[in-house]
Design a protein around this motif. Structure first.
Motif, PDB file in Angstrom:
ATOM      1  N   THR A   1      59.832  36.232  56.710  1.00 29.81           N
ATOM      2  CA  THR A   1      59.373  35.548  57.925  1.00 29.81           C
ATOM      3  C   THR A   1      57.862  35.397  57.916  1.00 29.81           C
ATOM      4  O   THR A   1      57.152  36.164  57.266  1.00 29.81           O
TER       5      THR A   1
ATOM      6  N   HIS B   1      61.240  31.103  59.455  1.00 32.72           N
ATOM      7  CA  HIS B   1      62.114  31.760  58.466  1.00 32.72           C
ATOM      8  C   HIS B   1      62.858  30.664  57.729  1.00 32.72           C
ATOM      9  O   HIS B   1      64.080  30.539  57.818  1.00 32.72           O
TER      10      HIS B   1
ATOM     11  N   ILE C   1      66.056  31.261  55.455  1.00 34.98           N
ATOM     12  CA  ILE C   1      67.130  32.071  56.026  1.00 34.98           C
ATOM     13  C   ILE C   1      68.481  31.598  55.508  1.00 34.98           C
ATOM     14  O   ILE C   1      68.714  30.396  55.332  1.00 34.98           O
TER      15      ILE C   1
END
Lengths: 118, 110
Positions: free
Chosen positions: B4, B24, B27
């Motif tokens: 992040t 992020h 992800i």
């Protein structure tokens, strides 16, 4: 912080002494984790334990450090022959058992034990 | 390494909403977004988490973009006691290792 109890909150040890940090998980939690936070840094994973088992100790230094979570009583993080570089905040956390893809197994942290080595 | 990216610091006036962003972009589909905060000399405090949908609890709201590449934590009425470092963490539900970045230092001003 959701009931994870750590003691002592502050501990001062001379170089070469032993430090013992204790952690009682939240009620109903069977998994315990230890993290270390050096000054001005983020938390770093050390070890993950279940009752009487070490599941993952990949983040723990190979020498002088050990952890246990006995059948009865709190989890103990033990540091032998402490050095100045061990001065840090040590956080214990706990959670219910994990299952892949299952939410709700949030990890909750204690208030920490601040170790100072003089 | 943390997956992040957060701004290092933010200010917010007391009583206003504090909006803390988190990127992020890498992800995965099964990774949750978790938020914790750490008040000086205390342990990390769980705030909220989510997967796809927006979430709200008594502490905060979590807004996750449709592509899930970013999210925003909202503290609706910030108080001085909300001054802390806020950490955004992505995590597979069954992954017990939390990877902590540098977080955002939020300062609430009177």
């Amino acid at each position: 912080n959701a009931g994870v109890m750590q003691n002592p909150r502050h501990l001062v040890r001379r170089r070469g002494q032993e430090a013992r940090l204790r952690c009682s998980p939240m009620k109903g939690h069977s998994h315990v984790y230890w993290y270390r936070q050096l000054p001005e840094e983020g938390l770093k994973f050390m070890v993950y334990l279940q009752k009487e088992n070490i599941i993952d100790e990949s983040g723990m230094p190979k020498e002088r450090f050990s952890a246990e979570f006995p059948k009865e009583g709190p989890s103990i993080l033990r540091i032998q022959q402490v050095v100045r570089g061990d001065s840090a905040a040590y956080f214990c956390a706990s959670s219910p058992p994990f299952a892949p893809g299952i939410t709700g197994n949030t990890i909750y942290f204690g208030e920490g034990s601040w170790l100072t080595v003089v | 390494d943390a997956k992040t990216t957060q701004p290092p610091s933010m200010d917010c006036a007391e009583g206003r909403a504090a909006n803390l962003p988190c990127n992020h972009s890498t992800i995965s589909g099964n990774e949750y977004v978790y938020w914790y905060r750490q008040i000086h000399s205390q342990g990390p405090q769980y705030i909220i988490h989510g997967l796809k949908n927006n979430e709200t609890n008594e502490m905060a709201s979590l807004i996750i973009t449709e592509d899930r590449k970013s999210s925003t934590l909202i503290l609706p009425h910030a108080t001085l006691r909300d001054t802390a470092v806020y950490y955004c963490i992505v995590r597979v539900g069954g992954n017990y290792q939390l990877i902590w970045g540098a977080g955002t230092k939020l300062i609430i001003k009177p």
